[in-house]
Scaffold this motif. Structure first.
Motif, PDB file in Angstrom:
ATOM      1  N   HIS A 133      99.649  -9.172  11.532  1.00 21.95           N
ATOM      2  CA  HIS A 133      99.632  -8.360  12.751  1.00 21.95           C
ATOM      3  C   HIS A 133     100.512  -8.960  13.854  1.00 21.95           C
ATOM      4  CE1 HIS A 133      96.231 -11.224  12.752  1.00 21.95           C
ATOM      5  NE2 HIS A 133      96.667 -11.494  13.972  1.00 21.95           N
ATOM      6  N   SER A 134     101.172 -10.069  13.589  1.00 19.71           N
ATOM      7  CA  SER A 134     101.997 -10.731  14.600  1.00 19.71           C
ATOM      8  C   SER A 134     103.367 -10.053  14.706  1.00 19.71           C
ATOM      9  CB  SER A 134     102.175 -12.205  14.239  1.00 19.71           C
ATOM     10  OG  SER A 134     100.922 -12.867  14.206  1.00 19.71           O
ATOM     11  N   PRO A 135     103.992 -10.083  15.884  1.00 24.63           N
ATOM     12  CA  PRO A 135     105.292  -9.434  16.064  1.00 24.63           C
ATOM     13  C   PRO A 135     106.320  -9.875  15.019  1.00 24.63           C
ATOM     14  CG  PRO A 135     104.406 -10.073  18.183  1.00 24.63           C
ATOM     15  CD  PRO A 135     103.486 -10.663  17.155  1.00 24.63           C
ATOM     16  N   GLY A 136     106.920  -8.891  14.369  1.00 22.16           N
ATOM     17  CA  GLY A 136     107.945  -9.152  13.370  1.00 22.16           C
ATOM     18  C   GLY A 136     107.416  -9.451  11.985  1.00 22.16           C
ATOM     19  N   MET A 137     106.101  -9.565  11.837  1.00 27.75           N
ATOM     20  CA  MET A 137     105.510  -9.903  10.538  1.00 27.75           C
ATOM     21  C   MET A 137     104.942  -8.646   9.873  1.00 27.75           C
ATOM     22  SD  MET A 137     106.006 -13.201  10.732  1.00 27.75           S
ATOM     23  CE  MET A 137     106.281 -14.423  12.014  1.00 27.75           C
ATOM     24  N   GLU A 138     104.982  -8.631   8.557  1.00 27.84           N
ATOM     25  CA  GLU A 138     104.462  -7.493   7.809  1.00 27.84           C
ATOM     26  C   GLU A 138     103.321  -7.901   6.879  1.00 27.84           C
ATOM     27  OE1 GLU A 138     106.201  -3.874   4.996  1.00 27.84           O
ATOM     28  OE2 GLU A 138     107.555  -5.158   6.139  1.00 27.84           O
ATOM     29  N   VAL A 139     103.368  -9.126   6.411  1.00 22.74           N
ATOM     30  CA  VAL A 139     102.309  -9.681   5.570  1.00 22.74           C
ATOM     31  C   VAL A 139     102.071 -11.120   6.013  1.00 22.74           C
ATOM     32  CG1 VAL A 139     102.834  -8.235   3.564  1.00 22.74           C
ATOM     33  CG2 VAL A 139     103.939 -10.460   3.803  1.00 22.74           C
ATOM     34  N   HIS A 140     100.970 -11.696   5.573  1.00 21.63           N
ATOM     35  CA  HIS A 140     100.708 -13.098   5.890  1.00 21.63           C
ATOM     36  C   HIS A 140     101.318 -13.971   4.805  1.00 21.63           C
ATOM     37  CE1 HIS A 140      98.866 -16.514   7.737  1.00 21.63           C
ATOM     38  NE2 HIS A 140      98.330 -16.873   6.593  1.00 21.63           N
ATOM     39  N   ASN A 141     102.274 -14.808   5.187  1.00 21.91           N
ATOM     40  CA  ASN A 141     102.985 -15.648   4.221  1.00 21.91           C
ATOM     41  C   ASN A 141     102.711 -17.124   4.445  1.00 21.91           C
ATOM     42  OD1 ASN A 141     104.445 -13.965   2.431  1.00 21.91           O
ATOM     43  ND2 ASN A 141     105.821 -13.392   4.082  1.00 21.91           N
ATOM     44  N   GLY A 142     101.627 -17.453   5.080  1.00 25.24           N
ATOM     45  CA  GLY A 142     101.403 -18.832   5.491  1.00 25.24           C
ATOM     46  C   GLY A 142     101.325 -19.839   4.368  1.00 25.24           C
ATOM     47  N   THR A 143     100.853 -19.441   3.200  1.00 20.55           N
ATOM     48  CA  THR A 143     100.817 -20.359   2.072  1.00 20.55           C
ATOM     49  C   THR A 143     102.189 -20.380   1.430  1.00 20.55           C
ATOM     50  OG1 THR A 143      98.505 -19.829   1.699  1.00 20.55           O
ATOM     51  CG2 THR A 143      99.664 -20.898  -0.095  1.00 20.55           C
ATOM     52  N   LEU A 144     102.862 -21.515   1.495  1.00 18.58           N
ATOM     53  CA  LEU A 144     104.249 -21.574   1.012  1.00 18.58           C
ATOM     54  C   LEU A 144     104.358 -21.126  -0.440  1.00 18.58           C
ATOM     55  CD1 LEU A 144     105.468 -24.901   2.632  1.00 18.58           C
ATOM     56  CD2 LEU A 144     106.178 -22.578   3.189  1.00 18.58           C
ATOM     57  N   GLY A 145     105.390 -20.362  -0.715  1.00 21.46           N
ATOM     58  CA  GLY A 145     105.641 -19.898  -2.065  1.00 21.46           C
ATOM     59  C   GLY A 145     105.362 -18.425  -2.256  1.00 21.46           C
ATOM     60  N   ILE A 146     104.656 -17.803  -1.322  1.00 27.04           N
ATOM     61  CA  ILE A 146     104.283 -16.394  -1.480  1.00 27.04           C
ATOM     62  C   ILE A 146     105.417 -15.458  -1.093  1.00 27.04           C
ATOM     63  CG2 ILE A 146     102.724 -14.594  -0.595  1.00 27.04           C
ATOM     64  CD1 ILE A 146     100.586 -16.697  -0.311  1.00 27.04           C
ATOM     65  N   GLY A 147     106.232 -15.850  -0.121  1.00 25.36           N
ATOM     66  CA  GLY A 147     107.194 -14.937   0.480  1.00 25.36           C
ATOM     67  C   GLY A 147     108.165 -14.285  -0.481  1.00 25.36           C
ATOM     68  N   LEU A 148     108.765 -15.063  -1.345  1.00 27.56           N
ATOM     69  CA  LEU A 148     109.764 -14.503  -2.256  1.00 27.56           C
ATOM     70  C   LEU A 148     109.116 -13.551  -3.255  1.00 27.56           C
ATOM     71  CD1 LEU A 148     112.835 -14.688  -2.630  1.00 27.56           C
ATOM     72  CD2 LEU A 148     112.430 -16.345  -4.440  1.00 27.56           C
ATOM     73  N   SER A 149     107.905 -13.864  -3.703  1.00 28.96           N
ATOM     74  CA  SER A 149     107.190 -12.974  -4.620  1.00 28.96           C
ATOM     75  C   SER A 149     106.874 -11.641  -3.953  1.00 28.96           C
ATOM     76  CB  SER A 149     105.881 -13.621  -5.084  1.00 28.96           C
ATOM     77  OG  SER A 149     106.113 -14.775  -5.841  1.00 28.96           O
ATOM     78  N   THR A 150     106.397 -11.713  -2.719  1.00 28.18           N
ATOM     79  CA  THR A 150     106.075 -10.496  -1.971  1.00 28.18           C
ATOM     80  C   THR A 150     107.308  -9.624  -1.833  1.00 28.18           C
ATOM     81  OG1 THR A 150     104.412 -11.707  -0.713  1.00 28.18           O
ATOM     82  CG2 THR A 150     105.146  -9.615   0.198  1.00 28.18           C
ATOM     83  N   ALA A 151     108.405 -10.231  -1.432  1.00 31.32           N
ATOM     84  CA  ALA A 151     109.646  -9.486  -1.234  1.00 31.32           C
ATOM     85  C   ALA A 151     110.182  -8.925  -2.544  1.00 31.32           C
ATOM     86  CB  ALA A 151     110.680 -10.384  -0.572  1.00 31.32           C
ATOM     87  N   ALA A 152     110.035  -9.695  -3.625  1.00 27.69           N
ATOM     88  CA  ALA A 152     110.521  -9.230  -4.927  1.00 27.69           C
ATOM     89  C   ALA A 152     109.790  -7.962  -5.358  1.00 27.69           C
ATOM     90  CB  ALA A 152     110.341 -10.329  -5.970  1.00 27.69           C
ATOM     91  N   GLY A 153     108.468  -7.948  -5.151  1.00 32.38           N
ATOM     92  CA  GLY A 153     107.707  -6.757  -5.511  1.00 32.38           C
ATOM     93  C   GLY A 153     108.137  -5.545  -4.711  1.00 32.38           C
ATOM     94  N   LEU A 154     108.347  -5.734  -3.400  1.00 30.89           N
ATOM     95  CA  LEU A 154     108.791  -4.624  -2.568  1.00 30.89           C
ATOM     96  C   LEU A 154     110.192  -4.176  -2.970  1.00 30.89           C
ATOM     97  CD1 LEU A 154     108.389  -2.753  -0.116  1.00 30.89           C
ATOM     98  CD2 LEU A 154     109.425  -4.540   1.284  1.00 30.89           C
ATOM     99  N   ALA A 155     111.077  -5.140  -3.213  1.00 28.11           N
ATOM    100  CA  ALA A 155     112.449  -4.797  -3.591  1.00 28.11           C
ATOM    101  C   ALA A 155     112.474  -3.991  -4.888  1.00 28.11           C
ATOM    102  CB  ALA A 155     113.282  -6.070  -3.740  1.00 28.11           C
ATOM    103  N   TRP A 156     111.669  -4.390  -5.846  1.00 33.07           N
ATOM    104  CA  TRP A 156     111.611  -3.658  -7.125  1.00 33.07           C
ATOM    105  C   TRP A 156     111.102  -2.235  -6.902  1.00 33.07           C
ATOM    106  CZ3 TRP A 156     107.757  -4.239 -11.709  1.00 33.07           C
ATOM    107  CH2 TRP A 156     108.310  -3.658 -12.854  1.00 33.07           C
ATOM    108  N   GLY A 157     110.036  -2.123  -6.093  1.00 33.35           N
ATOM    109  CA  GLY A 157     109.503  -0.800  -5.802  1.00 33.35           C
ATOM    110  C   GLY A 157     110.520   0.077  -5.101  1.00 33.35           C
ATOM    111  N   ARG A 158     111.295  -0.501  -4.197  1.00 37.43           N
ATOM    112  CA  ARG A 158     112.301   0.271  -3.480  1.00 37.43           C
ATOM    113  C   ARG A 158     113.406   0.746  -4.427  1.00 37.43           C
ATOM    114  NH1 ARG A 158     114.010  -1.999   2.305  1.00 37.43           N
ATOM    115  NH2 ARG A 158     114.049   0.243   2.715  1.00 37.43           N
ATOM    116  N   THR A 159     113.748  -0.108  -5.380  1.00 37.65           N
ATOM    117  CA  THR A 159     114.752   0.284  -6.367  1.00 37.65           C
ATOM    118  C   THR A 159     114.256   1.463  -7.191  1.00 37.65           C
ATOM    119  OG1 THR A 159     115.668  -1.947  -6.530  1.00 37.65           O
ATOM    120  CG2 THR A 159     116.031  -0.494  -8.405  1.00 37.65           C
ATOM    121  N   ARG A 160     113.024   1.392  -7.638  1.00 35.79           N
ATOM    122  CA  ARG A 160     112.460   2.445  -8.481  1.00 35.79           C
ATOM    123  C   ARG A 160     112.328   3.762  -7.716  1.00 35.79           C
ATOM    124  NH1 ARG A 160     109.869   0.571 -13.166  1.00 35.79           N
ATOM    125  NH2 ARG A 160     108.160   2.078 -13.005  1.00 35.79           N
TER     126      ARG A 160
END
Length: 308
Positions: A133-160
């Motif tokens: 809910h913070s400005p500029g944020m869309e998901v909580h990525n505080g635990t290192l390592g989650i960000g690229l996975s989150t983005a990969a899933g969205l990117a794949w969905g956008r491609t499809r």
């Protein structure tokens, strides 16, 4: 939505805001502003295709978690514009860079300066460690390592779905110590996800000290290539290098830009604290005064009057 200022100007503005905030609050994420200023300035001021903000310039208080009884819930992504097919999306993977990300939003006109006054205050959405809910944020990525996975899933969905917009991730080098990062790259290569872009702040330090003192990671670029990404190494303070790197061919693969930086770039006195630079809280009033004078000189501003 484009800012008419140069990205060099925006990067300097980011550092000045973070410096002022740290002085007034007896500490802050100074080194992240040093290392990431150019990267975030380049993303927001030049590279990202974002629409106008959809949320108020002055952030509203925390509105509660999503639930059936909270129909007005929203993430902070509205500061990056609407999530429409043609626009890019950005994930800030290291949530502790939030102060620097907020300063960036202000510098490019997406958030009001008053927003920083709400930083880490009870009831505020302007969290110290960025949340969904913070400005500029869309998901909580505080635990290192989650960000690229989150983005990969969205990117794949956008491609499809046939969406032309790209998905971007801002990362830090501590994330290569996490296995999930490598699983994400491997999945992208397997599925041919090439609308995923990442720029990584490689500043060789993390919350527990120097990277190599926590876990040696070896040749990061070679690892990314082996796992199936396209990967370019650059000077992370060189805006021209970023502009060139993003044009690297990467059909069927994600593009990872490794931006090598200094955690005391433009704030030379921080070398005294290296590698314990994750969050700089001043040890004494004398240190605070010395850093105030030194950093102000480096950034070309007057020392901050933090006594009133």
């Amino acid at each position: 939505m484009r800012n008419e200022r140069s990205s060099e100007d925006v990067a300097l503005g980011i550092r000045r805001r973070v410096f002022e905030h740290a002085m007034r609050n007896n500490g802050g994420y100074l080194s992240q502003a040093c290392s990431a200023g150019e990267q975030l300035a380049w993303l927001y001021n030049e590279e990202l295709n974002l629409g106008p903000p959809t949320l108020p310039p002055i952030p509203e208080p925390f509105g509660g978690v999503p639930s059936a009884g909270n129909p007005g819930y929203h993430t902070g992504a509205g500061y990056n514009g609407p999530a429409e097919p043609g626009y890019d999306r950005l994930f800030i993977a290291p949530a502790h860079y939030a102060l620097v990300a907020y300063a960036t939003l202000i510098e490019v006109g997406r958030m009001a300066p008053e927003g920083l006054d709400m930083f880490n205050k009870d009831g505020s959405s302007v969290e110290m460690i960025g949340a969904e809910h913070s400005p500029g944020m869309e998901v909580h990525n505080g635990t290192l390592g989650i960000g690229l996975s989150t983005a990969a899933g969205l990117a794949w969905g956008r491609t499809r779905k046939g969406e032309p917009g790209r998905t971007w991730v801002f990362m830090s080098d501590g994330e290569v110590q996490e296995g999930q990062t490598w699983e994400a790259v491997q999945a992208c290569a397997h599925h041919g996800i090439d609308n995923l872009y990442a720029i990584m702040d490689v500043n060789a330090q993390q919350c527990d000290g120097a990277m190599d003192s926590v876990m040696e990671v070896g040749d990061i670029r070679q690892k990314f290539l082996t796992f199936g990404a396209a990967c370019v190494e650059i000077d992370g303070h060189d805006l021209g290098a970023m502009r060139d790197a993003v044009r690297e061919p990467h059909e069927g693969r994600p593009l990872i830009i490794l931006a090598h930086t200094s955690p005391f770039h433009t704030m030379s006195i921080l070398q005294e604290r290296f590698p314990r630079l994750h969050y700089v809280r001043f040890k004494s009033e004398d240190e605070r005064a010395r850093m105030n004078a030194s950093i102000a000189a480096d950034l070309g501003v007057e020392p901050i009057n933090y006594t009133h």
